[in-house]
Structures are given as structure tokens and as C-alpha cells.
Motif scaffolding. Structure first.
Motif, short mmCIF file in Angstrom:
data_model
loop_
_atom_site.label_atom_id
_atom_site.label_comp_id
_atom_site.label_asym_id
_atom_site.label_seq_id
_atom_site.Cartn_x
_atom_site.Cartn_y
_atom_site.Cartn_z
N ALA A 21 0.86 -0.73 0.32
CA ALA A 21 0.09 0.12 -0.05
C ALA A 21 1.24 1.32 -0.22
O ALA A 21 0.49 2.31 -0.66
CB ALA A 21 -1.26 -0.24 1.23
N THR A 24 3.13 2.00 -3.67
CA THR A 24 2.01 2.43 -4.25
C THR A 24 0.91 3.43 -4.38
O THR A 24 -0.36 3.99 -5.17
CB THR A 24 1.17 1.22 -4.89
N PHE A 26 -0.79 4.55 -1.62
CA PHE A 26 -1.67 4.59 -0.58
C PHE A 26 -1.06 4.52 1.04
O PHE A 26 -1.62 3.69 1.50
CB PHE A 26 -2.87 3.21 -0.54
N PHE A 33 -6.31 0.70 0.14
CA PHE A 33 -6.25 -0.46 -1.08
C PHE A 33 -6.44 -1.67 -0.79
O PHE A 33 -6.82 -1.68 -1.80
CB PHE A 33 -4.17 -0.09 -0.39
#
Length: 61
Positions: A21, A24, A26, A33
């Protein structure tokens, strides 16, 4: 989500969902996520990871 799938595929079995998470975008919200990942792929990140692990184990056996 493609990046998340690739991270799960390329990472060792012990990578944490919150680490994916964070990687990426998040950060600080792994539950959000996971919900977005499920909407995109049809399964939770943990389930996706386990499915890959099962496939790897079947190929090795």
C-alpha cells in the motif's frame, strides 16, 4: 493496481500488505488499498498473494 500486482508477484512471501500500500501511494491507509485492489482484481491482496503462492508450490511439486 498493476504496480501492486507486480510487487506482490516479485516480492518474497513475507511482504506485508501495508508495505505494498505504501509503495503504491496508499500510505497510511492499507484497508482502503485492499478495497480498491478487490474492486480492480476481484480478490483481496492477501488472497491474490496466496493464489500465487499456491501456483508456485504446485509447479515445484
Amino acid at each position: 493496481m498493476e504496480k501492486a500486482k507486480e510487487l506482490i508477484k516479485q516480492s518474497p512471501g513475507d511482504i506485508k500488505i501495508y508495505e505494498i500500500a505504501n509503495a503504491t501511494g496508499f500510505a497510511g491507509n492499507p484497508s482502503y488499498f485492499a478495497r480498491v485492489f478487490k474492486k480492480y482484481t476481484g480478490c483481496l491482496p492477501k488472497e491474490f498473494k496466496y493464489e500465487l503462492d499456491d501456483k508456485k508450490n504446485k509447479v515445484i511439486s
